[in-house]
Design a protein around this motif. Structure first.
Motif, PDB file in Angstrom:
ATOM      1  N   MET A  25      12.104  -6.066  -1.325  1.00 47.79           N
ATOM      2  CA  MET A  25      11.794  -6.098  -2.762  1.00 47.79           C
ATOM      3  C   MET A  25      11.959  -4.692  -3.368  1.00 47.79           C
ATOM      4  O   MET A  25      12.580  -4.526  -4.413  1.00 47.79           O
ATOM      5  CB  MET A  25      10.355  -6.630  -2.941  1.00 47.79           C
ATOM      6  N   GLY A  37       9.251  -9.407  -8.145  1.00 48.31           N
ATOM      7  CA  GLY A  37       8.190  -8.700  -7.410  1.00 48.31           C
ATOM      8  C   GLY A  37       7.007  -8.397  -8.305  1.00 48.31           C
ATOM      9  O   GLY A  37       6.490  -7.277  -8.333  1.00 48.31           O
ATOM     10  N   ALA A  38       6.546  -9.419  -9.033  1.00 53.59           N
ATOM     11  CA  ALA A  38       5.541  -9.200 -10.078  1.00 53.59           C
ATOM     12  C   ALA A  38       4.232  -8.612  -9.569  1.00 53.59           C
ATOM     13  O   ALA A  38       3.570  -7.866 -10.278  1.00 53.59           O
ATOM     14  CB  ALA A  38       5.271 -10.518 -10.800  1.00 53.59           C
ATOM     15  N   CYS A  39       3.834  -8.934  -8.341  1.00 55.42           N
ATOM     16  CA  CYS A  39       2.525  -8.461  -7.878  1.00 55.42           C
ATOM     17  C   CYS A  39       2.627  -7.119  -7.154  1.00 55.42           C
ATOM     18  O   CYS A  39       1.625  -6.609  -6.653  1.00 55.42           O
ATOM     19  CB  CYS A  39       1.862  -9.507  -6.987  1.00 55.42           C
ATOM     20  N   GLY A  40       3.828  -6.572  -7.073  1.00 57.12           N
ATOM     21  CA  GLY A  40       3.984  -5.266  -6.446  1.00 57.12           C
ATOM     22  C   GLY A  40       3.892  -5.300  -4.934  1.00 57.12           C
ATOM     23  O   GLY A  40       3.730  -4.269  -4.296  1.00 57.12           O
ATOM     24  N   GLY A  41       3.974  -6.472  -4.350  1.00 56.09           N
ATOM     25  CA  GLY A  41       4.029  -6.562  -2.891  1.00 56.09           C
ATOM     26  C   GLY A  41       2.716  -6.939  -2.243  1.00 56.09           C
ATOM     27  O   GLY A  41       2.541  -6.747  -1.042  1.00 56.09           O
ATOM     28  N   LEU A  43       1.412 -10.016  -1.954  1.00 53.03           N
ATOM     29  CA  LEU A  43       1.377 -11.427  -1.560  1.00 53.03           C
ATOM     30  C   LEU A  43       0.630 -12.295  -2.562  1.00 53.03           C
ATOM     31  O   LEU A  43      -0.151 -13.161  -2.179  1.00 53.03           O
ATOM     32  CB  LEU A  43       0.705 -11.570  -0.179  1.00 53.03           C
ATOM     33  N   ALA A  44       0.895 -12.060  -3.831  1.00 53.14           N
ATOM     34  CA  ALA A  44       0.188 -12.838  -4.842  1.00 53.14           C
ATOM     35  C   ALA A  44       1.101 -13.453  -5.881  1.00 53.14           C
ATOM     36  O   ALA A  44       0.628 -13.918  -6.909  1.00 53.14           O
ATOM     37  CB  ALA A  44      -0.854 -11.953  -5.531  1.00 53.14           C
ATOM     38  N   CYS A  45       2.434 -13.483  -5.629  1.00 53.30           N
ATOM     39  CA  CYS A  45       3.270 -14.018  -6.712  1.00 53.30           C
ATOM     40  C   CYS A  45       4.452 -14.872  -6.269  1.00 53.30           C
ATOM     41  O   CYS A  45       4.851 -15.762  -6.984  1.00 53.30           O
ATOM     42  CB  CYS A  45       3.777 -12.871  -7.593  1.00 53.30           C
ATOM     43  N   ALA A  46       5.079 -14.580  -5.137  1.00 53.08           N
ATOM     44  CA  ALA A  46       6.286 -15.287  -4.651  1.00 53.08           C
ATOM     45  C   ALA A  46       7.530 -15.031  -5.503  1.00 53.08           C
ATOM     46  O   ALA A  46       8.549 -15.675  -5.293  1.00 53.08           O
ATOM     47  CB  ALA A  46       6.047 -16.788  -4.494  1.00 53.08           C
ATOM     48  N   CYS A  48       9.302 -12.489  -5.323  1.00 53.60           N
ATOM     49  CA  CYS A  48      10.202 -11.662  -4.513  1.00 53.60           C
ATOM     50  C   CYS A  48      10.915 -12.508  -3.461  1.00 53.60           C
ATOM     51  O   CYS A  48      11.510 -11.985  -2.531  1.00 53.60           O
ATOM     52  CB  CYS A  48       9.426 -10.547  -3.830  1.00 53.60           C
ATOM     53  N   LEU A  83       9.456 -13.828   1.822  1.00 52.63           N
ATOM     54  CA  LEU A  83       9.092 -12.995   0.678  1.00 52.63           C
ATOM     55  C   LEU A  83       9.648 -11.594   0.920  1.00 52.63           C
ATOM     56  O   LEU A  83       9.384 -10.973   1.966  1.00 52.63           O
ATOM     57  CB  LEU A  83       7.571 -12.951   0.513  1.00 52.63           C
ATOM     58  N   CYS A  85       8.922  -8.780  -0.221  1.00 55.88           N
ATOM     59  CA  CYS A  85       7.986  -7.652  -0.070  1.00 55.88           C
ATOM     60  C   CYS A  85       7.427  -7.568   1.343  1.00 55.88           C
ATOM     61  O   CYS A  85       6.784  -6.582   1.697  1.00 55.88           O
ATOM     62  CB  CYS A  85       6.856  -7.750  -1.092  1.00 55.88           C
TER      63      CYS A  85
HETATM   64 FE1  FES Z   1       4.535 -10.621  -5.039  1.00 56.91          FE
HETATM   65 FE2  FES Z   1       6.076 -10.275  -2.901  1.00 56.91          FE
HETATM   66  S1  FES Z   1       6.033  -9.100  -4.716  1.00 56.91           S
HETATM   67  S2  FES Z   1       4.516 -11.746  -3.191  1.00 56.91           S
END
Ligand code: FES
Length: 109
Positions: A25, A37-41, A43-46, A48, A83, A85
Motif C-alpha cells: 500500500m 489505503g484509507a485507514c493508513g494500514g 486493518l480497518a478499511c480493506a 488497500c 490487503l 498494507c
Molecule cells: Fe486499511 Fe489496509 S489500509 S486495511
C-alpha cells in the motif's frame, strides 16, 4: 532495490522500485498507483485490497485472522486477494506482481 509490478485498472503493468520494509500500500502511494489505503494500514478499511499473482501468493506470510475478516468486505474478492498494507516488501518478494481490484487480470485469461 527490489522491484514490484502493479497491474492497473486499465491493464497497464507498472514496474516500480519497492523499498524494503514498506508495505505494498505504501509503495503504491509513492508511485501514484490508485490504491486508497484509507485507514493508513491498521486493518480497518480493506481499501488497500490487491489481487496477488498466484505464484507470489504462495510465498507471502500467511494471513492473520483480522486480515481475513477485513478482506471479506473487499470489492471484487478473488482467491489470491490480500490487503496491501499487510504485505511488507522483502528481498524474497523482489519481482512481486499484484493487480488492482477491477483490473483485467492477465493470469485469469
Ligand atoms: Fe486499511 Fe489496509 S489500509 S486495511
Amino acid at each position: 532495490m527490489p522491484k514490484m509490478t502493479f497491474i492497473e485498472k486499465n491493464g497497464n503493468a507498472l514496474e516500480v522500485e519497492a523499498p524494503l520494509g514498506l508495505s505494498v500500500m505504501e509503495i503504491s502511494h509513492k508511485h501514484g498507483v490508485d490504491i486508497e489505503g484509507a485507514c493508513g494500514g491498521c486493518l480497518a478499511c480493506a481499501t488497500c485490497h490487491v489481487v496477488v499473482r498466484p505464484d507470489w501468493y504462495e510465498k507471502l506470510a500467511s494471513k492473520r485472522e483480522d486480515e481475513e475478516d477485513m478482506l471479506d468486505l473487499a470489492f471484487d474478492l478473488k482467491k489470491t486477494s490480500r490487503l496491501g498494507c499487510q504485505i511488507l516488501m522483502s528481498n524474497d518478494l523482489d519481482g512481486l506482481v499484484v493487480a488492482l481490484p477491477g483490473a483485467p487480470i492477465p493470469w485469469e485469461k
